[in-house]
Write a protein that holds these residues in place. Structure first.
Motif, PDB file in Angstrom:
ATOM      1  N   ILE A 129       0.857  -1.193   0.000  1.00  0.00           N
ATOM      2  CA  ILE A 129       0.000   0.000   0.000  1.00  0.00           C
ATOM      3  C   ILE A 129       0.892   1.241   0.000  1.00  0.00           C
ATOM      4  CG2 ILE A 129      -1.761   1.299   1.263  1.00  0.00           C
ATOM      5  CD1 ILE A 129      -2.725  -1.370   2.416  1.00  0.00           C
ATOM      6  N   GLU A 130       0.871   1.967  -1.108  1.00  0.00           N
ATOM      7  CA  GLU A 130       1.727   3.154  -1.239  1.00  0.00           C
ATOM      8  C   GLU A 130       0.937   4.455  -1.207  1.00  0.00           C
ATOM      9  OE1 GLU A 130       4.533   3.067  -4.408  1.00  0.00           O
ATOM     10  OE2 GLU A 130       5.356   1.098  -3.840  1.00  0.00           O
ATOM     11  N   TYR A 131      -0.385   4.366  -1.353  1.00  0.00           N
ATOM     12  CA  TYR A 131      -1.200   5.581  -1.402  1.00  0.00           C
ATOM     13  C   TYR A 131      -2.461   5.396  -0.553  1.00  0.00           C
ATOM     14  CZ  TYR A 131       1.695   5.905  -5.585  1.00  0.00           C
ATOM     15  OH  TYR A 131       2.765   5.898  -6.447  1.00  0.00           O
ATOM     16  N   VAL A 132      -2.757   6.406   0.251  1.00  0.00           N
ATOM     17  CA  VAL A 132      -4.009   6.469   0.995  1.00  0.00           C
ATOM     18  C   VAL A 132      -4.702   7.757   0.566  1.00  0.00           C
ATOM     19  CG1 VAL A 132      -5.101   6.582   3.262  1.00  0.00           C
ATOM     20  CG2 VAL A 132      -3.039   5.203   2.945  1.00  0.00           C
ATOM     21  N   ILE A 133      -5.900   7.628   0.029  1.00  0.00           N
ATOM     22  CA  ILE A 133      -6.599   8.772  -0.567  1.00  0.00           C
ATOM     23  C   ILE A 133      -7.883   9.043   0.207  1.00  0.00           C
ATOM     24  CG2 ILE A 133      -7.727   9.650  -2.651  1.00  0.00           C
ATOM     25  CD1 ILE A 133      -5.881   7.653  -4.222  1.00  0.00           C
ATOM     26  N   GLU A 134      -8.063  10.298   0.593  1.00  0.00           N
ATOM     27  CA  GLU A 134      -9.309  10.712   1.238  1.00  0.00           C
ATOM     28  C   GLU A 134     -10.077  11.625   0.285  1.00  0.00           C
ATOM     29  OE1 GLU A 134     -10.558   9.454   3.702  1.00  0.00           O
ATOM     30  OE2 GLU A 134      -9.324   9.437   5.521  1.00  0.00           O
ATOM     31  N   THR A 135     -11.346  11.310   0.032  1.00  0.00           N
ATOM     32  CA  THR A 135     -12.145  12.175  -0.826  1.00  0.00           C
ATOM     33  C   THR A 135     -12.535  13.472  -0.118  1.00  0.00           C
ATOM     34  OG1 THR A 135     -14.173  11.033  -0.150  1.00  0.00           O
ATOM     35  CG2 THR A 135     -13.080  10.250  -2.172  1.00  0.00           C
ATOM     36  N   HIS A 136     -12.494  13.475   1.215  1.00  0.00           N
ATOM     37  CA  HIS A 136     -12.768  14.676   2.007  1.00  0.00           C
ATOM     38  C   HIS A 136     -12.538  14.340   3.476  1.00  0.00           C
ATOM     39  CE1 HIS A 136     -16.497  12.399   2.179  1.00  0.00           C
ATOM     40  NE2 HIS A 136     -16.921  13.139   3.190  1.00  0.00           N
ATOM     41  N   LEU A 137     -12.654  15.342   4.333  1.00  0.00           N
ATOM     42  CA  LEU A 137     -12.579  15.119   5.778  1.00  0.00           C
ATOM     43  C   LEU A 137     -13.946  14.626   6.235  1.00  0.00           C
ATOM     44  CD1 LEU A 137     -10.643  18.330   6.894  1.00  0.00           C
ATOM     45  CD2 LEU A 137      -9.732  15.997   6.759  1.00  0.00           C
ATOM     46  N   HIS A 138     -14.023  13.369   6.591  1.00  0.00           N
ATOM     47  CA  HIS A 138     -15.307  12.753   6.928  1.00  0.00           C
ATOM     48  C   HIS A 138     -15.829  13.289   8.258  1.00  0.00           C
ATOM     49  CE1 HIS A 138     -14.838   9.908   3.630  1.00  0.00           C
ATOM     50  NE2 HIS A 138     -13.583   9.812   3.998  1.00  0.00           N
ATOM     51  N   ALA A 139     -17.149  13.463   8.322  1.00  0.00           N
ATOM     52  CA  ALA A 139     -17.776  14.004   9.526  1.00  0.00           C
ATOM     53  C   ALA A 139     -18.472  12.935  10.351  1.00  0.00           C
ATOM     54  CB  ALA A 139     -18.783  15.089   9.141  1.00  0.00           C
ATOM     55  N   ASP A 140     -18.834  11.819   9.727  1.00  0.00           N
ATOM     56  CA  ASP A 140     -19.650  10.830  10.433  1.00  0.00           C
ATOM     57  C   ASP A 140     -18.846   9.654  10.961  1.00  0.00           C
ATOM     58  OD1 ASP A 140     -19.256  10.226   7.681  1.00  0.00           O
ATOM     59  OD2 ASP A 140     -20.804   8.692   7.789  1.00  0.00           O
ATOM     60  N   PHE A 141     -17.575   9.601  10.692  1.00  0.00           N
ATOM     61  CA  PHE A 141     -16.734   8.543  11.258  1.00  0.00           C
ATOM     62  C   PHE A 141     -15.291   9.009  11.304  1.00  0.00           C
ATOM     63  CE2 PHE A 141     -16.296   7.819   6.730  1.00  0.00           C
ATOM     64  CZ  PHE A 141     -15.004   7.361   6.554  1.00  0.00           C
ATOM     65  N   VAL A 142     -14.502   8.317  12.104  1.00  0.00           N
ATOM     66  CA  VAL A 142     -13.075   8.606  12.211  1.00  0.00           C
ATOM     67  C   VAL A 142     -12.333   7.724  11.219  1.00  0.00           C
ATOM     68  CG1 VAL A 142     -11.060   8.517  13.719  1.00  0.00           C
ATOM     69  CG2 VAL A 142     -13.259   9.306  14.615  1.00  0.00           C
ATOM     70  N   SER A 143     -11.549   8.344  10.380  1.00  0.00           N
ATOM     71  CA  SER A 143     -10.847   7.624   9.316  1.00  0.00           C
ATOM     72  C   SER A 143      -9.552   6.989   9.820  1.00  0.00           C
ATOM     73  CB  SER A 143     -10.525   8.591   8.172  1.00  0.00           C
ATOM     74  OG  SER A 143      -9.686   7.973   7.215  1.00  0.00           O
ATOM     75  N   GLY A 144      -9.153   5.922   9.126  1.00  0.00           N
ATOM     76  CA  GLY A 144      -7.902   5.247   9.472  1.00  0.00           C
ATOM     77  C   GLY A 144      -6.718   5.690   8.638  1.00  0.00           C
ATOM     78  N   HIS A 145      -6.839   6.836   7.947  1.00  0.00           N
ATOM     79  CA  HIS A 145      -5.764   7.240   7.027  1.00  0.00           C
ATOM     80  C   HIS A 145      -4.428   7.404   7.734  1.00  0.00           C
ATOM     81  CE1 HIS A 145      -7.612  11.216   8.227  1.00  0.00           C
ATOM     82  NE2 HIS A 145      -6.336  11.501   8.457  1.00  0.00           N
ATOM     83  N   HIS A 146      -4.448   7.987   8.931  1.00  0.00           N
ATOM     84  CA  HIS A 146      -3.201   8.280   9.639  1.00  0.00           C
ATOM     85  C   HIS A 146      -2.485   6.994  10.054  1.00  0.00           C
ATOM     86  CE1 HIS A 146      -0.683  10.350  12.757  1.00  0.00           C
ATOM     87  NE2 HIS A 146      -0.663  11.251  11.797  1.00  0.00           N
ATOM     88  N   GLU A 147      -3.237   6.064  10.648  1.00  0.00           N
ATOM     89  CA  GLU A 147      -2.636   4.811  11.084  1.00  0.00           C
ATOM     90  C   GLU A 147      -2.192   3.966   9.892  1.00  0.00           C
ATOM     91  OE1 GLU A 147      -3.564   0.798  13.756  1.00  0.00           O
ATOM     92  OE2 GLU A 147      -4.985   2.479  13.786  1.00  0.00           O
ATOM     93  N   LEU A 148      -2.999   3.913   8.849  1.00  0.00           N
ATOM     94  CA  LEU A 148      -2.645   3.106   7.680  1.00  0.00           C
ATOM     95  C   LEU A 148      -1.370   3.617   7.032  1.00  0.00           C
ATOM     96  CD1 LEU A 148      -3.482   0.735   5.927  1.00  0.00           C
ATOM     97  CD2 LEU A 148      -4.919   2.304   4.592  1.00  0.00           C
TER      98      LEU A 148
END
Length: 467
Positions: free
Chosen positions: A47-66
């Motif tokens: 996994i070389e890329y983690v892409i967020e379509t936006h800052l999600h409001a309804d859940f906490v994303s795992g982008h940082h840990e991943l």
């Protein structure tokens, strides 16, 4: 090219993995990221890329840990104001790995930083295969335009119209549409349960794409917006800075009944995750029921917020672990422990228990026929559900507003609470008991059961606006 959708039913959330020639990208990851690591290992991907379509409001994303666990770069819209290291996305930016080609489109409207990702499988064609639309375009709906503290819903809705008509609807009709949410999400109003669609199908069937002008679209989208949950803004800020890894959360302790009792007196919330019938039969006085069978974490965040000290009451340790994980997915982390041996341990300790009556819709009907003024029927569904049909003489108190409207109810009278199917009414009944109502009844099966029994309903007439 490899492509996989991961659908998390409890949050109505879809994330994605794309891979080619040993390299993978993950889009809009959920907080617990092991599923992506396991899937990547299964297919030999890094996994070389983690892409967020936006800052999600309804859940906490795992982008940082991943990203921390894989060394991947995080890609996020340039207007997000993220405080962690990332690659800011601008309109027209492109990314290619192996035979997978991604083109980014800035599609503001749901949020200012929203982007959509156009996917091309170069193994098959140089024409776009799919578009990952985040919360800009859903199946049967579009994103809600009220998540900015700096812009009005009308301004955001106008931007959303432009994003849809100038960018997404310019794509060929056969391009597949993969959004970040499905039916049940709080980020839209009329989302389909389908997991994918096409641009052409959405153009033809999506109610939000029917208005012919920008002003008509803005009017449609901003009319009767549902209340924005208070925890949305908090989750955005967590995602803007990056959430702590789940493994850093402290281990939960089993708390003996007497200690739990003292915590109740000091203000801790007892969150009981058992089914409504079990909770009704016996529960810790003052506890609140959120059944694991439904949208447990979302409703807990809506009703309780993120800052309450919580003690869990569950059937066993496995349910405790599931409860804790699902709460963490929405940002609820202040779990101080769980009741040792559950309600059975509480009872063995000789501590008082409370019960909630469970009644059928036929019983409610009979009670109301006997004395319409003797029982308060309370409907805790959303406004649109209420307007489409409700029990005559019922009072409307939507669950997300119940705590602020409870003083309007008469504590000296019995209260019978119903929703669509029984999930929300069980929560509401526990809230009313906690607020001091002594005669509370949860209506089993809710309005669906009432309708199935052909009991009388009232449909609100639409308001007539003079011109």
């Amino acid at each position: 090219m490899y492509f996989e959708q991961f659908y998390l039913t409890c949050l109505s959330h879809a994330s994605y993995m794309l891979g080619s020639e040993g390299i993978a990208a993950v889009v809009d990851p959920q907080r617990d990221v092991e599923i992506y690591l396991e899937e990547a290992a299964k297919h030999g991907f890094t996994i070389e890329y983690v892409i967020e379509t936006h800052l999600h409001a309804d859940f906490v994303s795992g982008h940082h840990e991943l990203a921390a666990r894989t060394g991947a770069k995080i890609y996020l819209g340039a207007k997000a104001g993220a405080t962690f290291e990332h690659v800011p996305i601008h309109d027209g930016d492109q990314l290619t790995f192996g035979k997978c080609h991604l083109k980014f489109l800035e599609t503001p409207g749901h949020t200012l930083e929203s982007v959509s990702v156009v996917v091309t499988d170069l193994d098959k064609s140089d024409r776009p295969l799919a578009v990952l639309t985040g919360d800009t375009l859903f199946i049967g709906d579009v994103g809600r335009p009220d998540l900015s503290g700096d812009m009005t819903p009308q301004q955001l809705a106008g931007m959303l119209y432009d994003s849809l008509h100038r960018k997404l609807l310019k794509l060929p009709d056969d391009v597949l549409v993969y959004p970040a949410h499905g039916a049940g999400s709080l980020c839209g109003r009329q989302m389909s349960s389908e997991k994918s669609s096409t641009i052409g199908k959405e153009r033809a069937t999506n109610y939000a794409l029917r208005p012919s002008s920008r002003s008509e679209f803005v009017k449609l989208l901003t009319a009767e917006l549902p209340d924005r949950p208070g925890y949305f803004a908090l989750d955005v800020e967590i995602n803007r800075s990056g959430a702590a890894p789940l493994l850093e959360l402290p281990l939960l302790s089993a708390l003996p009944p007497n200690e739990v009792s003292s915590r109740r007196d000091s203000g801790s919330i007892f969150l009981d995750t058992r089914p409504a019938a079990d909770f009704g039969a016996a529960h810790v006085p003052g506890s609140i029921q959120f059944g694991l069978a439904g949208q447990y974490a979302s409703w807990a965040a809506i009703v309780l917020g993120l800052d309450k000290e919580i003690v869990l009451v569950s059937e066993d340790r496995q349910k405790v672990a599931e409860s804790r994980l699902r709460l963490a997915r929405v940002g609820i982390e202040k779990i101080t422990g769980y009741l040792e041996d559950g309600i059975a341990g509480w009872s063995r300790a000789g501590l008082p228990i409370e019960q909630t009556s469970q009644i059928s819709v036929e019983q409610l009907h009979e009670l109301m026929l006997e004395d319409r003024n003797g029982v308060q029927a309370v409907d805790v569904r959303r406004s649109a559900e209420w307007q489409a049909g409700h029990v005559g003489d019922a009072l409307h108190r939507a669950l997300d507003r119940l705590a602020s409207t409870v003083d309007d109810l008469d504590k000296s009278k019995p209260v019978a609470v119903y929703c669509k199917g029984g999930y929300r009414s069980a929560i509401a009944a526990s809230l009313l008991q906690r607020a001091g109502f002594k005669q509370v009844m949860n209506v089993i099966g809710g309005f669906d059961a009432w309708s199935a029994c052909n009991l009388p309903i009232v449909i609100d007439e639409p308001a007539i606006t003079s011109t």
